[in-house]
Motif scaffolding. Structure first.
Motif, PDB file in Angstrom:
ATOM      1  N   SER A   1      27.079  72.758 -13.793  1.00 55.35           N
ATOM      2  CA  SER A   1      28.348  73.486 -13.796  1.00 55.35           C
ATOM      3  C   SER A   1      28.994  73.491 -12.409  1.00 55.35           C
ATOM      4  CB  SER A   1      28.151  74.915 -14.293  1.00 55.35           C
ATOM      5  OG  SER A   1      27.415  75.677 -13.368  1.00 55.35           O
ATOM      6  N   PHE A   2      28.197  73.564 -11.339  1.00 52.14           N
ATOM      7  CA  PHE A   2      28.754  73.539  -9.993  1.00 52.14           C
ATOM      8  C   PHE A   2      29.262  72.148  -9.609  1.00 52.14           C
ATOM      9  CE2 PHE A   2      26.080  77.350  -8.512  1.00 52.14           C
ATOM     10  CZ  PHE A   2      27.104  78.224  -8.791  1.00 52.14           C
ATOM     11  N   ASN A   3      28.644  71.106 -10.134  1.00 52.97           N
ATOM     12  CA  ASN A   3      28.972  69.733  -9.747  1.00 52.97           C
ATOM     13  C   ASN A   3      29.653  68.949 -10.863  1.00 52.97           C
ATOM     14  OD1 ASN A   3      27.806  69.698  -7.049  1.00 52.97           O
ATOM     15  ND2 ASN A   3      25.887  70.032  -8.118  1.00 52.97           N
ATOM     16  N   GLN A   4      30.310  69.630 -11.739  1.00 49.75           N
ATOM     17  CA  GLN A   4      30.981  68.971 -12.859  1.00 49.75           C
ATOM     18  C   GLN A   4      32.090  68.058 -12.338  1.00 49.75           C
ATOM     19  OE1 GLN A   4      32.554  71.701 -15.691  1.00 49.75           O
ATOM     20  NE2 GLN A   4      32.808  70.147 -17.257  1.00 49.75           N
ATOM     21  N   GLY A   5      32.112  66.819 -12.819  1.00 46.91           N
ATOM     22  CA  GLY A   5      33.110  65.857 -12.403  1.00 46.91           C
ATOM     23  C   GLY A   5      32.713  65.033 -11.197  1.00 46.91           C
TER      24      GLY A   5
END
Length: 66
Positions: free
Chosen positions: A44-48
């Motif tokens: 979720s913190f590193n999405q994308g």
């Protein structure tokens, strides 16, 4: 409360083999849960920004070049 403590002692702690099995099983289940939650937080913190999120851009570009 004393009855609960007595039940836990008699079922999980009284015999050394059962006690150790309970500890190892609990540690295994905790590890699975902690690992799963850690991966969800990381994603979720590193999405994308991860390869699994941007792979389609590069795989499609390689197929077009050939």
């Amino acid at each position: 409360m004393a009855g609960l403590a007595s039940t836990i002692y008699n079922s999980l702690i009284r015999k050394n083999t059962v006690f150790l099995t309970t500890i190892f099983a609990s540690a295994f289940v905790f590890e699975l849960g902690f690992d799963s939650i850690s991966n969800r937080v990381w994603d979720s913190f590193n999405q994308g920004r991860q390869w699994k999120d941007i792979r389609h851009k590069y795989v499609q570009a390689e197929e077009d070049e050939e």
